[in-house]
Design an enzyme around this catalytic site. Structure first.
Site, PDB file in Angstrom:
ATOM      1  N   HIS A   1      97.577 128.020 138.122  1.00 14.14           N
ATOM      2  CA  HIS A   1      96.531 128.188 138.885  1.00 14.14           C
ATOM      3  C   HIS A   1      95.731 126.994 138.751  1.00 14.14           C
ATOM      4  O   HIS A   1      95.068 126.462 139.747  1.00 14.14           O
ATOM      5  CB  HIS A   1      95.766 129.562 138.460  1.00 14.14           C
ATOM      6  CG  HIS A   1      95.151 129.911 139.433  1.00 14.14           C
ATOM      7  ND1 HIS A   1      94.250 131.320 139.293  1.00 14.14           N
ATOM      8  CD2 HIS A   1      94.809 129.814 140.653  1.00 14.14           C
ATOM      9  CE1 HIS A   1      93.697 131.502 140.337  1.00 14.14           C
ATOM     10  NE2 HIS A   1      94.075 130.729 141.282  1.00 14.14           N
TER      11      HIS A   1
ATOM     12  N   HIS B   1      98.649 131.214 134.365  1.00 13.12           N
ATOM     13  CA  HIS B   1      97.207 130.567 134.336  1.00 13.12           C
ATOM     14  C   HIS B   1      97.198 128.909 134.748  1.00 13.12           C
ATOM     15  O   HIS B   1      96.397 128.520 135.585  1.00 13.12           O
ATOM     16  CB  HIS B   1      96.318 130.934 133.211  1.00 13.12           C
ATOM     17  CG  HIS B   1      95.937 132.292 133.015  1.00 13.12           C
ATOM     18  ND1 HIS B   1      95.188 133.083 134.152  1.00 13.12           N
ATOM     19  CD2 HIS B   1      96.045 133.163 131.937  1.00 13.12           C
ATOM     20  CE1 HIS B   1      94.987 133.999 133.747  1.00 13.12           C
ATOM     21  NE2 HIS B   1      95.388 134.331 132.344  1.00 13.12           N
TER      22      HIS B   1
ATOM     23  N   HIS C   1     103.041 134.170 130.863  1.00 12.02           N
ATOM     24  CA  HIS C   1     101.495 134.637 131.212  1.00 12.02           C
ATOM     25  C   HIS C   1     100.645 133.381 131.375  1.00 12.02           C
ATOM     26  O   HIS C   1      99.972 133.058 132.132  1.00 12.02           O
ATOM     27  CB  HIS C   1     101.083 135.736 130.216  1.00 12.02           C
ATOM     28  CG  HIS C   1      99.735 136.001 130.634  1.00 12.02           C
ATOM     29  ND1 HIS C   1      99.647 137.366 131.391  1.00 12.02           N
ATOM     30  CD2 HIS C   1      98.546 135.709 130.467  1.00 12.02           C
ATOM     31  CE1 HIS C   1      98.427 137.524 131.371  1.00 12.02           C
ATOM     32  NE2 HIS C   1      97.614 136.451 131.033  1.00 12.02           N
ATOM     33  N   GLU C   2     100.476 132.929 130.230  1.00  6.13           N
ATOM     34  CA  GLU C   2      99.780 131.572 130.107  1.00  6.13           C
ATOM     35  C   GLU C   2      99.945 130.374 130.979  1.00  6.13           C
ATOM     36  O   GLU C   2      99.126 129.885 131.464  1.00  6.13           O
ATOM     37  CB  GLU C   2      99.198 131.052 128.699  1.00  6.13           C
ATOM     38  CG  GLU C   2      98.869 132.129 127.650  1.00  6.13           C
ATOM     39  CD  GLU C   2      97.519 132.705 128.176  1.00  6.13           C
ATOM     40  OE1 GLU C   2      96.784 132.025 128.813  1.00  6.13           O
ATOM     41  OE2 GLU C   2      97.290 133.781 127.730  1.00  6.13           O
TER      42      GLU C   2
END
Length: 676
Positions: free
Chosen positions: A474, A471, A467-468
Site C-alpha cells: 500500500h 500494508h 499481512h504486513e
C-alpha cells in the site's frame, strides 16, 4: 546543526542511521519545529488572497523536515528503543502536540483555509485537490478552529496531556514485557515443546549467563509455550503473566493512565461538540457512527456465537477425554486447539515449519508481488540501517525504475516492542515535478535461527509476514501528489484491506508451490499438506471471531460513551466481554492496561475495523478466485483503484470501482465456515 536538519547526502535520500546520535534528536526537533512554524506563518500572512495553491497545497508540503525527523525517531522508538530515547520521547511529545495545536488553532490560517473552502464549488479542482481541501478544512474544525479562546486553551492542555500519557502507556507495556522471564532448569518441564523453541530458550539463557532455558513474553517465545507445553501449571504461570501486564501493583501499572486517556478523549470530543470520542473518530471512517459499528459487531456476534459455542463444547469434551480436564481455562485453549487440530487434520506446525524457512517465504512474497504488480525486490548493502539485522531492498518495476526502498526487521530484541507492523521513513509524494518515492519498513518478531536451524516460521508467522507485506505494498505502490493522502493515509477501517487480502495467497496451492519448500531437501510442500492447510483454515474460527468481537466491544465500551464512571477496570471489562465470554475469568488479568491498539496505537474506536476489513478482503479475494489468483486484469484493477490511490477518494468509491459493487458479508461467513 544536526545531520537531521540537513539534506541527507545518502543513496536515494535514505535515513543516515549510523550518523545519528541520540543527543541529535532534541535539538533537531527544536530546529525543525521553528522551521515549520516559519513556513506556516508565511502561509498565514501571505499578502495575496487565499487560493488553493498558496494556502492548501502550500500547507500540504509545510513541515516536511519535521515529519521526516518524527518518522525516523518514533519508528526507532518502537523498534530499537532505550532509556535515553524514552526520555526524549517524553520531552518531544508535548512539543509536537503544541505545534500541531498552533497550526489548527491559528485564526489567520483557518480564515485562509475557510476562504478557499467556501469557494470549493466554483474552483476547478481535480479529485485529489478536492479531497485535500475538504480534509484540510475538516482537520481545522475537528481540532478546534471554531472554538472560542477559552475552549481552545482547554483543547491544547488536553492534547498535550494525551500525548504524554499515550507514550507512558506504551513504555509501561514494554517494560512489563521485558521484566518477566520463565526460567526452567528441569528438562522434564520442557515436555511437548518443539525442538526449535527449546533451542531458542537455551540460547537466551546462555546469552544471559544462565543454565537451563528462558522463556519470555515475546511472541516467538510465548506463543509456542502456551500452544505446546504439556505442563499445565507452567502454561498457567506464563499466561497469567502475559495477562497482567500493566495491571500489577508496581511502577508500570497502567490503570490510571487508561482512565485518564479515556476521560481526556471524551472531554476533547465534548469540547468539539461530539457525543463521545467514538462519534468524533467515526465521522472519518467508513462506518461513520457508533450505532453502525454496534450493529456490525452484534450482527457478526449473532452469526458467530452458535458456532463458537459448539466449538467450545467440542474442545472441552476433547480436553476432558484426553486429560480429564473438567473446565477449560485461558491457558488451555491454544494447547488443546492444537492437539485437536493435529488429531483432526494430522496437521502440526512442527511438520509445516520446515517448509516455511523465512528466507523462502520472503522470496515467495516477492515473487507473488512480481506476478501481481510487476515489482522486483533487490537486496542491497549500501543503504544505512538502524540495526545490523535490518535488511534493505531497492524495489523496481519491470522497466527498472525505482519504486521504493524497503526495510525488513524480523527478529525480537530487548528494545523492540512486541507484535508486527508496517511503517514508513518517508512517504511518496510529488513536488516540483519530481515523484519522491517512499521508504517503507515492516517490523516483526519472528522465531530466530538457532545453532542448528535457520529461521523456520509457524504458519501463523507466514500469514503475519504476508499481512504486513500487504500494508507495505500500500505504501510502496502509492501514486499521489500530496503526502497526507499517500499510501496508508486512508480511513482506518479501510487500511487493513491490502494487508488482509494478501493473507489469502498463503492458502492457495498455486502460491504455496512458489515458496513452501523444505529447508533441507528443497522438496515442495506436498499436496496433502496444502489440502490440510486449506481444510484447517476455518478451524475454531467461531471462537476466534468471538474473541475479536470481544476486543471490538471493549474498545467501543471505552470510547462510545462517557467513561467518567469507569473507576474499577475489572468489572467494566467483564461487562463488555459478557456476550463473548466462553472461558472463566482470570482474576489477576485485565485486557485494557496492555491493549496497545486502542491506548497507544491508532485504533481507538477502530478495533472493529479488523473484522470490517475481513468483510472487504473476503469479498475482494472472491473476485480474484473467480478470475484466477494471479489474473492480471483483477490485479491491475486492485493496484490502480486501491493500492496506488491512497486516500484521494472515499474508500467505498474506490472499492466499488475495483469490485463493481459494494462488499457483502457472505464471502467472509462462507470462508469462516459460519454459513454454508
Amino acid at each position: 546543526m544536526s545531520i537531521l536538519n540537513q539534506q541527507f547526502n545518502t543513496v536515494h535520500d535514505t535515513a543516515p542511521f549510523s550518523q545519528i546520535k541520540n543527543e541529535d534528536y532534541s535539538p533537531a526537533f527544536d530546529i525543525a519545529i521553528e522551521k515549520a512554524k516559519a513556513e506556516i506563518n508565511a502561509i498565514a500572512h501571505h499578502p495575496e488572497t487565499a487560493t488553493f495553491e498558496n494556502t492548501i497545497a502550500a500547507m500540504a508540503y509545510a513541515g516536511m523536515e519535521l515529519d521526516r525527523i518524527s518518522n525516523i525517531f518514533f519508528n526507532l522508538h518502537a523498534a530499537e528503543t532505550n532509556d535515553e530515547l524514552d526520555e526524549i520521547a517524553q520531552e518531544v511529545a508535548p512539543k509536537l502536540s503544541t505545534f500541531a495545536n498552533d497550526i489548527t488553532l491559528n485564526p489567520l490560517l483557518f480564515e485562509r483555509v475557510k476562504t478557499v473552502y467556501d469557494q470549493k464549488d466554483i474552483l476547478s479542482l481535480n479529485t485529489e485537490q478536492q479531497t485535500l481541501l475538504q480534509k484540510s478544512y475538516r482537520d481545522f474544525v475537528r481540532n478546534g478552529a471554531l472554538l472560542d479562546e477559552e475552549k481552545k486553551e482547554k483543547l491544547r492542555k488536553v492534547d498535550t496531556e494525551l500525548a504524554i500519557l499515550k507514550l507512558k502507556f506504551g513504555e509501561n507495556v514494554l517494560a512489563e514485557t521485558n521484566a518477566y522471564q520463565l526460567h526452567i532448569t528441569n528438562e522434564q518441564d520442557l515436555a511437548g515443546l518443539p525442538e526449535g523453541t527449546i533451542e531458542a530458550a537455551k540460547g537466551l539463557a546462555e546469552a544471559q549467563g544462565e543454565l537451563g532455558w528462558i522463556f519470555t513474553l515475546d511472541y516467538p517465545s510465548y506463543i509456542p509455550f502456551v500452544t505446546y507445553a504439556d505442563d499445565r501449571e507452567l502454561r498457567r504461570e506464563i499466561t497469567v503473566a502475559a495477562g497482567r501486564k500493566g495491571f500489577q501493583n508496581n511502577e508500570y501499572n497502567n490503570e490510571e493512565n487508561i482512565r485518564k486517556i479515556a476521560r481526556l478523549r471524551f472531554q476533547r470530543a465534548q469540547l468539539l461538540g461530539y457525543d463521545s470520542h467514538a462519534h468524533f473518530v467515526l465521522e472519518e471512517r467508513m462506518a461513520q457512527h457508533p450505532s453502525k459499528v454496534g450493529s456490525f459487531l452484534n450482527d457478526l456476534l449473532k452469526k458467530a456465537k452458535p458456532a463458537a459455542e459448539r466449538e467450545f463444547q467440542e474442545l472441552s469434551a476433547f480436553a476432558n477425554k484426553l486429560h480429564g480436564i473438567k473446565q477449560l481455562e485461558k491457558w488451555d485453549t491454544a494447547y488443546y486447539s492444537e492437539k485437536l487440530k493435529q488429531e483432526r487434520f494430522s496437521l502440526d506446525d512442527e511438520v509445516l515449519k520446515p517448509y516455511f524457512q523465512l528466507e523462502n517465504v520472503l522470496k515467495g512474497v516477492f515473487i507473488i508481488s512480481e506476478r501481481l504488480f510487476n515489482l522486483r525486490f533487490h537486496e542491497v548493502q549500501h543503504i544505512d540501517k538502524y540495526h545490523e539485522e535490518v535488511r534493505t531492498f531497492e524495489v523496481t518495476d519491470n522497466e527498472n525504475r525505482l519504486i521504493a526502498i524497503f526495510y525488513a526487521d524480523f527478529f525480537p530484541r530487548k528494545g523492540k516492542r512486541n507484535g508486527a507492523w508496517m511503517t514508513s521513513f518517508k512517504p511518496q509524494y510529488r513536488k516540483d515535478r519530481k515523484d519522491e518515492r517512499p521508504h517503507i519498513s515492516i517490523v516483526c518478531n519472528f522465531t530466530r535461527s538457532t545453532a542448528t536451524k535457520p529461521s523456520l516460521l509457524t504458519f501463523n508467522e507466514v500469514t503475519t509476514l504476508f499481512h504486513e507485506f500487504g500494508h507495505a505494498l500500500h505504501g510502496i505502490l502509492a501514486d499521489t501528489t500530496y503526502p497526507s493522502l499517500s499510501g496508508t493515509s486512508v480511513y482506518w477501517d479501510f487500511v487493513e484491506l491490502p494487508s488482509q487480502i494478501m493473507e489469502n495467497w498463503c492458502y492457495e496451492k498455486e502460491a504455496l508451490e512458489l515458496f513452501a519448500k523444505h529447508y533441507q531437501t528443497g522438496e515442495t510442500i506436498p499436496m496433502e499438506l496444502i489440502d490440510k492447510i486449506k481444510a484447517s483454515a476455518s478451524f475454531m474460527e467461531g471462537m476466534a471471531t468471538l474473541r475479536q468481537l470481544g476486543f471490538g466491544l471493549l474498545d467501543m465500551g471505552w470510547h462510545a460513551q462517557d467513561p467518567t464512571y469507569i473507576n474499577n477496570i475489572k468489572p467494566f471489562e467483564n461487562s463488555c466481554f459478557s456476550s463473548t465470554q466462553l472461558l472463566p475469568d482470570v482474576e489477576e488479568n485485565a485486557m485494557s492496561p496492555s491493549f496497545s491498539h486502542i491506548f497507544n496505537g491508532g485504533y481507538s474506536s477502530g478495533y472493529y475495523s479488523y473484522k470490517w476489513a475481513e468483510v472487504l478482503d473476503a469479498d475482494a479475494f472472491a473476485y480474484f478466485k473467480e478470475k484466477g489468483i494471479f489474473d492480471p486484469t483483477v490485479a491491475t484493477k486492485f493496484k490502480e483503484n486501491i493500492l496506488s490511490k491512497g486516500g484521494i477518494e472515499h474508500p467505498m468509491v474506490l472499492y466499488k470501482r475495483f469490485r463493481g459493487k459494494e462488499p457483502s458479508t457472505d464471502a467472509l461467513m462462507k470462508r469462516a465456515g459460519l454459513i454454508l
